[in-house]
Design an enzyme around this catalytic site. Structure first.
Site, mmCIF file in Angstrom:
data_model
loop_
_atom_site.group_PDB
_atom_site.id
_atom_site.type_symbol
_atom_site.label_atom_id
_atom_site.label_comp_id
_atom_site.label_asym_id
_atom_site.label_seq_id
_atom_site.Cartn_x
_atom_site.Cartn_y
_atom_site.Cartn_z
ATOM 1 N N CYS A 77 -16.506 17.615 10.588
ATOM 2 C CA CYS A 77 -17.542 18.464 9.986
ATOM 3 C C CYS A 77 -18.468 19.026 11.068
ATOM 4 C CB CYS A 77 -18.355 17.648 8.979
ATOM 5 S SG CYS A 77 -19.736 18.556 8.272
ATOM 6 N N CYS A 83 -26.526 16.236 9.297
ATOM 7 C CA CYS A 83 -26.573 15.954 7.862
ATOM 8 C C CYS A 83 -26.514 14.447 7.607
ATOM 9 C CB CYS A 83 -25.390 16.658 7.202
ATOM 10 S SG CYS A 83 -25.127 16.227 5.480
ATOM 11 N N CYS A 86 -22.858 11.716 5.278
ATOM 12 C CA CYS A 86 -21.965 10.628 5.679
ATOM 13 C C CYS A 86 -22.315 10.211 7.106
ATOM 14 C CB CYS A 86 -20.498 11.005 5.543
ATOM 15 S SG CYS A 86 -19.992 12.520 6.348
ATOM 16 N N CYS A 164 -18.637 20.510 2.033
ATOM 17 C CA CYS A 164 -18.770 19.095 2.403
ATOM 18 C C CYS A 164 -17.381 18.476 2.295
ATOM 19 C CB CYS A 164 -19.750 18.378 1.471
ATOM 20 S SG CYS A 164 -19.800 16.601 1.753
ATOM 21 N N CYS A 413 -21.442 -3.454 -4.309
ATOM 22 C CA CYS A 413 -21.533 -2.321 -3.371
ATOM 23 C C CYS A 413 -22.384 -2.686 -2.158
ATOM 24 C CB CYS A 413 -22.092 -1.087 -4.071
ATOM 25 S SG CYS A 413 -23.733 -1.329 -4.784
#
Length: 458
Positions: A77, A83, A86, A164, A413
């Site tokens: 990316c 950004c 991620c 994205c 998670c």
């Protein structure tokens, strides 16, 4: 007397990166003091500039990689470094999986103090891109134009983007179309500092297995200018579009969705499937964002639950019923409990949608509902817990143990809170046997785990 940290703001240091934090940042020690540096890879020696100093750690900006590690990869990316969407594209995918497993192992040893628990290798994806079925994108204004993208790390500065690479392509197309129309129709984006403007976020949901799409326009108040033109344009551009919803959020808050949904066109829900089970999904529904890996995860839950068709199962954080209904294929009776009334409504609707008459959902706090079920004679063979990142409430763990199931399957998670709760369950007679991590979020620092606990009857 505590010693002062050996670093100060704007100081440049050289140090070794020894591990990876849960947010994907490299971590190491400088003169015995913990320093986190995003974009650094374990095994590297780096030069970094200190940006923040806390009591027990510091944050640093990566300036130079002095000794690069073979696991370092070139990010695909173009805006990866700017950004915050991620955090791990600078790592090869096999390295991401190895480091996520290490994160789980470290949590069980350091936080849980548990030895001998089998931590399996992480189950990754064949293609770890374009997997997210939901986008939630903030809108703003820069140089007189509407911009839309994710926030830069640690800020509310929007990094404008057109694509994205971890989003489903349809999500990208829909966000880009709304941004273009907002510019053409002069729909003012929200300014969070001044608390005025209209368009706050756009949320897009795609049923990956059905092709159905929902677009949610989050607005600061009821007024949405050029509503009709916007709806007509989106309908004409997206033949798979099934739902356009206006969500009203007029509070000063970081919470994306407000409490009120207004259907502008189409149906109130879209549908998707996990295996043979069909789900209706509304704007507020919690539905896993990576459907391919969700099936992998839920198959692991089913394996650990060891269902034969005769068992009673309780799902203690059931949400819209995804795990409960997936397991209902192989259980005699399933009970789900969830504190959010709207989620329970969705769960009941999903049970009817699949013709499951042996599944019961109830609204309430699990730690209050489960003891009442026990008094009614409901004795589960298996209890599933899938809590938020903060882990299980201590009272819930007490309720789980009080019901005496043979097996507890914990979906998590957050390896840190999983390990903390594993220690509690171990002390209360439930041995943590094994953990299967699943990579639900490739290119990020996050890892999902499925852990099996078996009642110790000695």
């Amino acid at each position: 007397m505590k010693q002062k940290p050996p670093v100060h703001k704007d100081q440049q240091i050289e140090y070794e990166i020894t591990g990876l934090a849960h947010n994907g940042a490299g971590v190491g020690k400088y003169e015995g003091f913990t320093v986190f540096s995003p974009l650094a890879v374990p095994g590297e020696r780096v030069r970094a500039k200190i940006t923040q100093v806390k009591k027990s750690y510091a944050l640093a900006e990566l300036m130079e990689v002095i000794e690069p590690h073979p696991d370092r990869a070139e990010p695909v990316c173009p805006i990866f470094a700017e950004c915050g969407g991620c955090q791990a594209q600078h790592l090869s995918y096999p390295a991401q999986l190895r480091l996520k497993r290490q994160q789980v192992m470290d949590s069980f040893e350091r936080i849980g103090g548990l030895q001998g628990v089998i931590i399996h290798p992480v189950i990754g994806m064949e293609n770890p891109w374009r997997y997210r079925n939901k986008a939630q994108v903030p809108f703003g204004r820069r140089d007189g134009k509407v911009v839309a993208g994710f926030y830069a790390p640690g800020s509310h500065v929007i990094i404008d983007m057109d694509a994205c690479l971890i989003q489903h392509p349809e999500n990208d197309r829909a966000v880009a179309a709304v941004k273009r129309l907002a510019n053409e129709l002069d729909i003012p984006p929200y300014d969070e500092r001044k608390h005025h403007g209209v368009l706050r976020h756009v949320m897009v949901r795609v049923g990956v297995n059905t092709g159905e799409m929902m677009i949610v326009l989050v607005t600061n108040g009821e007024h949405l200018p050029h509503k009709k033109a916007l709806v007509e344009q989106m309908k004409s551009r997206f033949p798979n579009l099934k739902s356009i919803v206006q969500n009203i959020n007029s509070k000063r808050t970081n919470v994306i969705l407000g409490p009120v949904n207004r259907l502008l066109w189409g149906s109130e829900t879209i549908h998707d499937t996990i295996g043979p089970v069909r789900f209706a999904i509304s704007p507020h529904s919690f539905f896993q964002v990576n459907p391919a890996q969700t099936k992998v995860l839920y198959d692991q839950v089913r394996k650990y639950a060891k269902l034969t068709g005769k068992e009673t199962v309780i799902d203690a954080y059931c949400g819209i019923g995804t795990i409960a209904l997936y397991l209902a294929q192989d259980a005699q009776a399933v009970y789900g409990v969830e504190i959010v009334p709207e989620a329970v409504e969705d769960a009941r609707h999903n049970a009817r949608l699949n013709g499951f008459n042996h599944v019961h959902f109830e609204v309430g706090a699990a730690e209050e509902v489960m003891p009442r079920w026990l008094k009614m004679g409901i004795k589960p063979d298996v209890i599933i817990v899938d809590p938020p990142r903060k882990g299980c409430d201590p009272a819930l763990l007490e309720a789980v143990v009080g019901m005496g199931p043979k097996r507890v399957v914990y979906v998590s998670c957050n390896p840190a809170t999983l390990a903390r709760d594993a220690k509690v369950l171990d002390e209360k007679g439930y041995q943590p046997v094994e953990v299967q991590p699943v990579d639900m979020f490739p290119q990020t620092g996050h890892v999902e785990c499925c852990a099996l606990f078996i009642r110790n009857d000695k």
